[in-house]
Design a protein around this motif. Structure first.
Motif, PDB file in Angstrom:
ATOM      1  N   ALA A  56       8.682 -10.364  -3.805  1.00 36.45           N
ATOM      2  CA  ALA A  56       9.247 -10.273  -2.454  1.00 36.45           C
ATOM      3  C   ALA A  56       8.219  -9.743  -1.466  1.00 36.45           C
ATOM      4  O   ALA A  56       7.476  -8.809  -1.761  1.00 36.45           O
ATOM      5  N   ALA A  57       8.188 -10.365  -0.291  1.00 35.84           N
ATOM      6  CA  ALA A  57       7.327  -9.869   0.787  1.00 35.84           C
ATOM      7  C   ALA A  57       7.789  -8.465   1.160  1.00 35.84           C
ATOM      8  O   ALA A  57       8.985  -8.188   1.228  1.00 35.84           O
ATOM      9  N   GLY A  58       6.859  -7.574   1.372  1.00 31.78           N
ATOM     10  CA  GLY A  58       7.191  -6.203   1.726  1.00 31.78           C
ATOM     11  C   GLY A  58       7.467  -5.297   0.541  1.00 31.78           C
ATOM     12  O   GLY A  58       7.743  -4.116   0.715  1.00 31.78           O
ATOM     13  N   SER A  59       7.377  -5.851  -0.672  1.00 31.23           N
ATOM     14  CA  SER A  59       7.609  -5.021  -1.858  1.00 31.23           C
ATOM     15  C   SER A  59       6.397  -4.132  -2.119  1.00 31.23           C
ATOM     16  O   SER A  59       5.338  -4.283  -1.502  1.00 31.23           O
ATOM     17  N   VAL A  60       6.548  -3.208  -3.038  1.00 32.38           N
ATOM     18  CA  VAL A  60       5.453  -2.300  -3.388  1.00 32.38           C
ATOM     19  C   VAL A  60       4.257  -3.098  -3.898  1.00 32.38           C
ATOM     20  O   VAL A  60       3.115  -2.847  -3.493  1.00 32.38           O
ATOM     21  N   VAL A  61       4.500  -4.071  -4.762  1.00 33.76           N
ATOM     22  CA  VAL A  61       3.410  -4.872  -5.317  1.00 33.76           C
ATOM     23  C   VAL A  61       2.696  -5.635  -4.204  1.00 33.76           C
ATOM     24  O   VAL A  61       1.465  -5.674  -4.165  1.00 33.76           O
ATOM     25  N   ALA A  62       3.457  -6.229  -3.298  1.00 39.18           N
ATOM     26  CA  ALA A  62       2.852  -6.960  -2.181  1.00 39.18           C
ATOM     27  C   ALA A  62       2.026  -6.029  -1.301  1.00 39.18           C
ATOM     28  O   ALA A  62       0.923  -6.373  -0.869  1.00 39.18           O
ATOM     29  N   GLY A  63       2.527  -4.851  -1.044  1.00 40.92           N
ATOM     30  CA  GLY A  63       1.803  -3.878  -0.236  1.00 40.92           C
ATOM     31  C   GLY A  63       0.524  -3.403  -0.888  1.00 40.92           C
ATOM     32  O   GLY A  63      -0.517  -3.292  -0.235  1.00 40.92           O
ATOM     33  N   LEU A  64       0.592  -3.134  -2.184  1.00 45.19           N
ATOM     34  CA  LEU A  64      -0.605  -2.695  -2.904  1.00 45.19           C
ATOM     35  C   LEU A  64      -1.657  -3.798  -2.944  1.00 45.19           C
ATOM     36  O   LEU A  64      -2.849  -3.535  -2.766  1.00 45.19           O
TER      37      LEU A  64
END
Length: 95
Positions: A56-64
């Motif tokens: 998902a966009a905006g998830s922790v993984v995407a942010g990292l």
């Protein structure tokens, strides 16, 4: 605040800003993408399974991954410096 505590807070902030990109790279979040077999890859796999196949966009993984690919933004650098400074200040008060 005494001079030692102030110095410790500044040093902690600097270390946090310098260490954040190193930690992201070590976890597998690089400018070339997420490194296979890394902690980042495992996080991405778990996030994809939980979200039905995509991260998902905006998830922790995407942010990292975003931070690992582009480096820290000004706001993220300020946040890392603030947290690092606070931790160093508390540590200097204890020791």
């Amino acid at each position: 605040m005494d001079p030692f505590s102030a110095l410790a807070a500044v040093a902690g902030g600097v270390v946090a800003v310098v260490a954040a990109p190193v930690a992201l790279g070590a976890a597998g979040f690089t400018s070339a993408g997420i490194v296979a077999g890394s902690i980042g890859a495992k996080m991405m796999s778990a996030a994809a399974i939980a979200n039905g196949g995509g991260v998902a966009a905006g998830s922790v993984v995407a942010g990292l991954q975003s931070a690992g690919a582009a480096g820290l933004s000004g706001a993220a650098s300020a946040a890392a410096a603030t947290v690092g400074g606070a931790v160093a200040s508390v540590a200097s008060a204890i020791f």
